[in-house]
Write an enzyme that holds these catalytic residues in place. Structure first.
Site, PDB file in Angstrom:
ATOM      1  N   THR A 277      15.304   8.050  15.821  1.00 51.05           N
ATOM      2  CA  THR A 277      15.026   8.204  14.398  1.00 51.05           C
ATOM      3  C   THR A 277      15.016   9.667  13.986  1.00 51.05           C
ATOM      4  OG1 THR A 277      13.294   7.902  12.715  1.00 51.05           O
ATOM      5  CG2 THR A 277      12.570   8.120  14.976  1.00 51.05           C
ATOM      6  N   ASP A 278      15.260   9.920  12.709  1.00 52.20           N
ATOM      7  CA  ASP A 278      15.164  11.290  12.205  1.00 52.20           C
ATOM      8  C   ASP A 278      13.715  11.776  12.132  1.00 52.20           C
ATOM      9  OD1 ASP A 278      14.327   9.730  10.060  1.00 52.20           O
ATOM     10  OD2 ASP A 278      15.768  10.547   8.621  1.00 52.20           O
ATOM     11  N   GLU A 279      12.764  10.856  12.244  1.00 47.63           N
ATOM     12  CA  GLU A 279      11.360  11.250  12.130  1.00 47.63           C
ATOM     13  C   GLU A 279      10.887  12.135  13.279  1.00 47.63           C
ATOM     14  OE1 GLU A 279       8.536   8.354  10.693  1.00 47.63           O
ATOM     15  OE2 GLU A 279      10.155   7.034  10.039  1.00 47.63           O
TER      16      GLU A 279
ATOM     17  N   TYR B 238       3.963   7.201  15.738  1.00 46.40           N
ATOM     18  CA  TYR B 238       5.284   6.577  15.903  1.00 46.40           C
ATOM     19  C   TYR B 238       6.338   7.612  16.255  1.00 46.40           C
ATOM     20  CZ  TYR B 238       9.922   5.085  14.442  1.00 46.40           C
ATOM     21  OH  TYR B 238      11.277   4.851  14.403  1.00 46.40           O
TER      22      TYR B 238
ATOM     23  N   LYS C  52       8.624   8.170  19.757  1.00 43.38           N
ATOM     24  CA  LYS C  52      10.082   8.187  19.794  1.00 43.38           C
ATOM     25  C   LYS C  52      10.599   9.519  20.334  1.00 43.38           C
ATOM     26  CE  LYS C  52      12.719   5.586  18.727  1.00 43.38           C
ATOM     27  NZ  LYS C  52      13.403   4.537  19.530  1.00 43.38           N
TER      28      LYS C  52
ATOM     29  N   ASN D 155      16.860   2.910   7.393  1.00 44.79           N
ATOM     30  CA  ASN D 155      17.792   1.802   7.208  1.00 44.79           C
ATOM     31  C   ASN D 155      17.244   0.811   6.176  1.00 44.79           C
ATOM     32  OD1 ASN D 155      19.848   1.071  10.035  1.00 44.79           O
ATOM     33  ND2 ASN D 155      18.907   3.031   9.598  1.00 44.79           N
TER      34      ASN D 155
END
Length: 356
Positions: A133-135, A159, A163, A189
């Site tokens: 994810t970009d997070e 979270y 990741k 998404n």
């Protein structure tokens, strides 16, 4: 190709499975633990295809994973299994560490053992694709900057920290053991079969039920939006044509504030399913207290995958959102049972869960 997809009953994973099966990939094996967000109904359109198989297995069970890899003669692994909801990670981070960190570690061990036992030619064809994810990059100022593959990691939530840790483990297994890996980091998404606690489906369904449409703070936080079927196409390109050891950012070039996303949904519903009395769904928008560590802005640069692999998003945010709203209007058979059930002691659509 014989591809194993972890988390294939989830939102993005099911889109990947449907895409691969419908494209005629020789074998697609879906491995999913079936947590609250996993739903085999999302695979109904491909469930009976001869090139598709489902196995209910936890990625933490490395022995079971190894047996599947060997029995199915897998040559590509697409790893999408993850706990992914930020609010849930704040309320209960342990599950995120267990699945996203420990689960990835155990999956890597099983894959490494399997890969080491392959003949040389099959080792060279094998790929482990880690979907992230970009997070993991933290957040950006509202008015400048964009995430590239070289951006420093600065996760803000349990979270995104989990990741980020899994990304690092995958790179370490490549550098230390030579496992042929590729990685991708995507923006937010949206699309069909999206679990109804997430922003866009939550707003659509709350609006249809005349419930409040909760938005954190002032709704100024910005996200880049990517239609899930565009993402599935990109992931296939990365696992089949991506350079070993490289990562690819996948984004829709569609930055929007959370408030503008909710307003856009309201406007689409005003046209497609008008409220009585000429009222707008915008009247249901409700601002709630901001969540802890709420990142200001995510923006992702997909230039590398566009340049190297020739991928482009086919849907604009406007066309993708219209398709998404149409899907939810037409498919209550899928979301209705989820919407009605209780999970974590709380109804879907509360101000705490799923606010923008």
């Amino acid at each position: 190709m014989r591809i194993l997809v972890t988390g294939g009953a989830g939102f993005i994973g099911s889109a990947v499975c449907r895409h691969l099966v419908e494209k005629g990939v020789e074998r697609v094996v879906n491995v999913d633990k079936l947590t609250y967000a996993g739903n085999t109904a999302s695979l109904q359109s491909v469930a009976d295809r001869p090139n598709y198989a489902f196995r209910q297995v936890d990625i933490c069970d490395d022995r079971a994973i190894l047996e599947i890899l060997r029995a199915e003669h897998i040559d590509k692994v697409m790893h999408l299994a993850a706990e992914s909801h930020v609010d849930r990670s704040i309320d209960g981070p342990a599950a995120f560490v267990e699945t996203n960190v420990v689960g990835t570690f155990r999956l890597l061990n099983a894959v490494l053992e399997y890969w080491r036992g392959l003949p040389k030619a099959e080792q060279e064809r094998f790929r482990f694709h880690h979907v992230s994810t970009d997070e993991v990059f933290g957040d950006l100022p509202f008015d400048s900057g964009i995430f590239t593959e070289e951006s420093a990691y600065a996760p803000s939530s349990p979270y995104s920290a989990s990741k980020a840790a899994s990304d690092h483990f995958v790179r370490a297994w490549h550098e230390t053991y030579g496992l042929p890996v590729v990685l991708s980091n995507c923006s937010n998404n949206y699309g069909p079969y999206h679990f109804p606690e997430k922003l866009i489906p939550l707003v659509i369904l709350n609006a249809l039920e005349e419930r409040p449409l909760p938005i954190y703070g002032t709704g100024a936080n910005v996200r880049d939006w990517l239609y899930v079927e565009d993402h599935a196409r990109a992931l296939e390109m990365v696992v089949t044509r991506g350079r070993v050891g490289e990562s690819y950012n996948i984004g829709g070039r569609a930055e929007r504030t959370n408030l503008s996303v909710v307003e856009s949904i309201c406007d689409v519903l005003d046209r497609k399913r008008p409220r009585g009395g000429g009222r707008s769904y915008r009247e249901l928008i409700t601002f709630v207290a901001d969540r802890p560590g709420h990142d200001r802005r995510y923006a992702i640069d997909p230039s590398k995958i566009e340049r190297e692999l020739g991928w482009r998003a086919q849907e604009t945010f406007e066309t993708g959102l219209a398709r998404t709203v149409d899907w939810y209007l037409e498919n209550e058979w899928w979301w209705g049972p989820i919407r009605r059930q209780r999970y974590a002691g709380e109804r879907l659509g509360s101000a705490r869960k799923g606010a923008a």
